[in-house]
Design a protein around this motif. Structure first.
Motif, PDB file in Angstrom:
ATOM      1  N   VAL A 139     -18.877  -1.093  59.453  1.00 30.37           N
ATOM      2  CA  VAL A 139     -19.917  -0.358  58.010  1.00 30.37           C
ATOM      3  C   VAL A 139     -18.469   1.126  57.752  1.00 30.37           C
ATOM      4  O   VAL A 139     -17.976   1.544  56.476  1.00 30.37           O
ATOM      5  N   ARG A 194     -22.128   5.466  52.892  1.00 30.18           N
ATOM      6  CA  ARG A 194     -22.048   4.318  52.192  1.00 30.18           C
ATOM      7  C   ARG A 194     -22.963   3.692  52.070  1.00 30.18           C
ATOM      8  O   ARG A 194     -24.196   3.651  52.150  1.00 30.18           O
ATOM      9  N   ARG A 245     -15.825  -5.922  50.793  1.00 29.31           N
ATOM     10  CA  ARG A 245     -16.442  -6.771  51.549  1.00 29.31           C
ATOM     11  C   ARG A 245     -16.714  -7.012  53.239  1.00 29.31           C
ATOM     12  O   ARG A 245     -15.316  -6.690  53.747  1.00 29.31           O
ATOM     13  N   GLY A 262     -19.906  -0.942  48.590  1.00 29.70           N
ATOM     14  CA  GLY A 262     -19.539  -2.043  49.888  1.00 29.70           C
ATOM     15  C   GLY A 262     -20.680  -2.995  50.036  1.00 29.70           C
ATOM     16  O   GLY A 262     -21.787  -2.785  50.002  1.00 29.70           O
ATOM     17  N   ALA A 263     -20.212  -4.388  50.519  1.00 25.68           N
ATOM     18  CA  ALA A 263     -21.397  -5.295  50.934  1.00 25.68           C
ATOM     19  C   ALA A 263     -21.308  -5.912  52.360  1.00 25.68           C
ATOM     20  O   ALA A 263     -19.872  -5.871  53.026  1.00 25.68           O
ATOM     21  N   ILE A 272     -24.488   0.531  50.649  1.00 27.43           N
ATOM     22  CA  ILE A 272     -23.991  -1.066  51.654  1.00 27.43           C
ATOM     23  C   ILE A 272     -25.894  -1.677  51.023  1.00 27.43           C
ATOM     24  O   ILE A 272     -26.645  -1.057  51.481  1.00 27.43           O
ATOM     25  N   LEU A 288     -24.203  -0.971  44.067  1.00 26.52           N
ATOM     26  CA  LEU A 288     -22.621  -0.348  45.652  1.00 26.52           C
ATOM     27  C   LEU A 288     -22.303  -0.296  46.003  1.00 26.52           C
ATOM     28  O   LEU A 288     -21.122  -0.806  44.529  1.00 26.52           O
ATOM     29  N   LEU A 328     -15.913   0.377  55.394  1.00 30.36           N
ATOM     30  CA  LEU A 328     -16.615   0.356  53.337  1.00 30.36           C
ATOM     31  C   LEU A 328     -16.186   1.736  52.756  1.00 30.36           C
ATOM     32  O   LEU A 328     -16.201   2.472  53.391  1.00 30.36           O
TER      33      LEU A 328
END
Length: 689
Positions: free
Chosen positions: A266, A2, A121, A92-93, A4, A90, A270
């Motif tokens: 997460v 991931r 997100r 995802g956040a 992020i 990125l 994500l």
């Protein structure tokens, strides 16, 4: 894997949340606190002194067999470029929101930036232990201000001092916290009787929203059949990655509550690098569109998103691998410049610490040593398969100051140091004023320039005298006119001949400079069109009122003539520059000033004084909001009136009010002030008819 980022308004708790994540994933064995100046991710001396994040720091940790690359970004608007360039790379956040403050201006800014880059997100409502915390009020603010579909997957049990746990709407259980500190006990229990109705209501809302994106789940929901946890999580993941919903979690990072569940979210919701669409680019020669699938088997392509100076290894190039893989020592191509360079070392970063690795795989966010000719936004790619990935666009600076070395011996070191800082930061510009010979540096705000001057002294040992901050004004025009430029020189041998006819008029707000070629029948040969454009661009650098750059202009090249022997690129460039200058004088030129969006958060008893002061500064009050613990005043104020405001605000509120400020737009300077400004900058005031 991931990739992020953690993004939010200043003081929402981004760095504290990151510190807890690093502790619970086993990356660090001691938690560093921001208020003690000991946070791992705030490693710069200026960050530790001021208790704010200035530069985005990258690190890697592991949770449930998943590698998580995290970028902790600044919240202060002066460093918004750090957020922007991080979001670009990125997948995802985590959007962090304070349970008391809710959605604040910089939260809106970074949310819009994430929308621009199509980043999925999850939201985390932090500081649930603070007096005045209200989870549902914050979720309502998110709906109203951010225009996304926010779906709580948890609801709180208590708030403020009474915050004791949360109800997980997916597992339909309550999570209770016992004790204090990092080793507090977590109990998974049935939902308390007095909260069962509320939990049922919110669970139904969640299932209803999520089932819109999963037909099987919708069927089970409508028939009132039991739904398994994994089915809900799968549907939430699908909807989150498609950016249809934003799951909302809660907790308090400082008290260590809710962080492990955030890490689970997460991993669960994500996207991994393989979940994102193929990255789009174009061929450097043919300009045709190209796509790269997120796979190790594709040709190598990566984007440079940040450059940093490291005292131990020199220039660090941060890059994100979008496709393929590469080993250290391999030669890579910069397709924009055609330069080939050897990738000397590949480093995995943990804040300012480094770990050497042998190769980079698809999805990795790493740093390279040995690449000398790279700038932010450049592409790295396989020599045999060139591709240019989409570059990043950065905001223009709005404030500038003059700097000069204290001694002659410092001049060379000052020039070198400023060039290094400008290479790292795309919103920091350096130029030499042609008339005064002074070195002028430009940035996004007083704090931005203050930090850069501090870095000059500490990192580069350059002692410099600094002038007072100056506003970066602009010029524009109010009506469309036709203008002619004719450049004819005859001297003995071959002469010079260039003749253009243009219309010049105001463009759309924020459009900058638009050039349109409307030549028909070859009255100006094609090879002279590009020099014409260049001549117009050069003329835009210096306006006719006070020599400021000109904004939002639309130039159309409609006619002209050429000489078979005497015409040249230079002649047309000069003719066009003359035509634009002459046109600007006739087209009702005006002076523009930067307007800042200001938000002041103050205890109620000081709001009257603060409102009066903002009005004196030519401010327009946009909105006044009441919170449980404060009043929030939003206003638009000219930047020229905001110098020294932090000191004035502290004295008016006994140090209890805070403010944030960000650039909003350029607006015409009022007729009452314009003549004074023109006189100050040595121009001749041109009244608009």
């Amino acid at each position: 894997m991931r990739n992020i980022g953690i993004m939010a308004h200043i003081d929402a708790g981004k760095t504290t949340t990151t510190e807890r994540i690093l502790y619970y994933t086993g990356k660090v064995h001691k938690v560093g606190e921001v208020h003690d100046g000991a946070a791992t991710m705030d490693w710069m001396a200026q960050e530790r002194e001021r208790g704010i994040t200035i530069t985005s720091a990258a690190t890697t940790c592991f949770w449930r067999d998943t590698m998580i690359n995290i970028i902790d970004t600044p919240g202060h608007v002066d460093f918004t470029v750090e957020v922007q360039r991080s979001l670009r790379v990125l997948d995802g956040a985590i959007g962090l929101f304070c349970a008391v403050g809710g959605v604040e201006p910089q939260s809106e800014t970074v949310w819009r930036q994430a929308d621009d880059y199509c980043v999925p997100r999850i939201a985390f409502v932090n500081k649930m232990d603070r007096t005045g915390a209200d989870f549902f009020r914050v979720v309502n603010m998110m709906h109203n201000r951010l225009r996304s579909r926010f779906i709580p997957v948890q609801i709180p049990i208590g708030s403020g001092d009474l915050f004791s746990g949360l109800i997980d709407l997916i597992s339909n259980k309550s999570i209770m916290y016992e004790g204090e500190g990092l080793n507090l006990l977590i109990h998974e229990l049935p939902i308390p009787d007095d909260l069962k109705d509320m939990a049922h209501e919110h669970r139904e809302k969640m299932l209803e929203s999520v089932s819109d994106f999963d037909d099987h789940l919708l069927e089970l929901f409508l028939e009132d059949k039991p739904i398994e946890e994994f089915q809900i999580r799968t549907a939430i993941r699908k909807a989150t990655i498609a950016r249809h919903i934003t799951p909302v979690l809660l907790g308090t990072a400082f008290k260590n509550k809710g962080i492990r569940r955030l890490l689970d979210a997460v991993v669960d919701y994500l996207p991994s690098p393989t979940d994102i669409p193929p990255v789009k680019g174009h061929h450097p020669k043919t300009n045709s569109d190209l796509f790269r699938e997120p796979s190790d088997d594709e040709p190598f392509s990566a984007l440079v998103f940040k450059i940093a100076s490291d005292p131990h290894v020199g220039k660090l190039i941060f890059f994100r691998v979008y496709s393929g893989q590469i080993k250290k020592g391999t030669i890579v191509l910069n397709p924009a410049t055609g330069i080939k360079e050897r990738l000397g070392r590949i480093l995995r970063m943990h804040a300012n610490k480094r770990e050497d690795i042998d190769d980079a795989m698809c999805g990795d966010i790493l740093a390279a040593v040995g690449l000398k000719k790279m700038t932010t936004g450049d592409t790295l790619c396989d020599i045999k398969h060139p591709i240019i990935l989409e570059r990043m666009v950065f905001p223009k600076p709005v404030i500038h100051i003059a700097v000069e070395p204290k001694t002659k011996a410092d001049q060379e070191q000052l020039d070198f140091s400023l060039a290094k800082l400008a290479e790292e930061d795309p919103t920091f510009k350096v130029r030499v004023d042609d008339e005064t010979g002074q070195t002028i540096i430009s940035g996004m705000g007083e704090l931005h320039l203050d930090i850069l001057i501090d870095r000059l002294k500490r990192e580069f040992n350059v002692q410099a005298n600094v002038g007072a901050p100056q506003v970066s004004y602009r010029e524009s025009i109010t009506r469309e006119v036709e203008s002619v430029g004719r450049f004819v020189r005859q001297s003995g041998g071959r002469g010079q001949y260039g003749h253009v006819v243009i219309t010049i008029g105001p463009g759309k707000k924020g459009s900058g400079f638009v050039f349109e070629d409307r030549i028909k029948g070859g009255v100006i040969p094609k090879e002279y069109i590009s020099p014409c454009r260049k001549g117009a661009e050069d003329a835009m650098n210096s306006g006719v009122i006070a020599g400021f750059p000109v904004e939002d202009i639309h130039v159309r090249l409609i006619d002209g003539s050429y000489h078979e022997v005497d015409s040249s690129e230079m002649a047309f460039k000069i003719a066009m520059s003359m035509a634009v200058h002459a046109g600007l004088k006739k087209a009702g030129p005006i002076l523009l000033e930067p307007i800042m969006r200001v938000e002041v958060v103050t205890p109620q008893q000081y709001s009257g004084d603060i409102l009066g002061d903002l009005n004196m500064r030519r401010g327009k009050i946009d909105n006044i909001d009441s919170r449980p613990d404060a009043q929030v005043i939003q206003a638009f104020v000219p930047l020229s009136e905001m110098f020294g405001y932090s000191t004035r605000l502290r004295s008016m509120s006994q140090g209890r009010a805070i403010y944030t400020m960000q650039f909003d737009n350029y607006t015409k300077v009022s007729d009452a002030i314009a003549p004074e400004l023109i006189h100050k900058f040595g121009g001749v005031y041109q009244a608009v008819n």
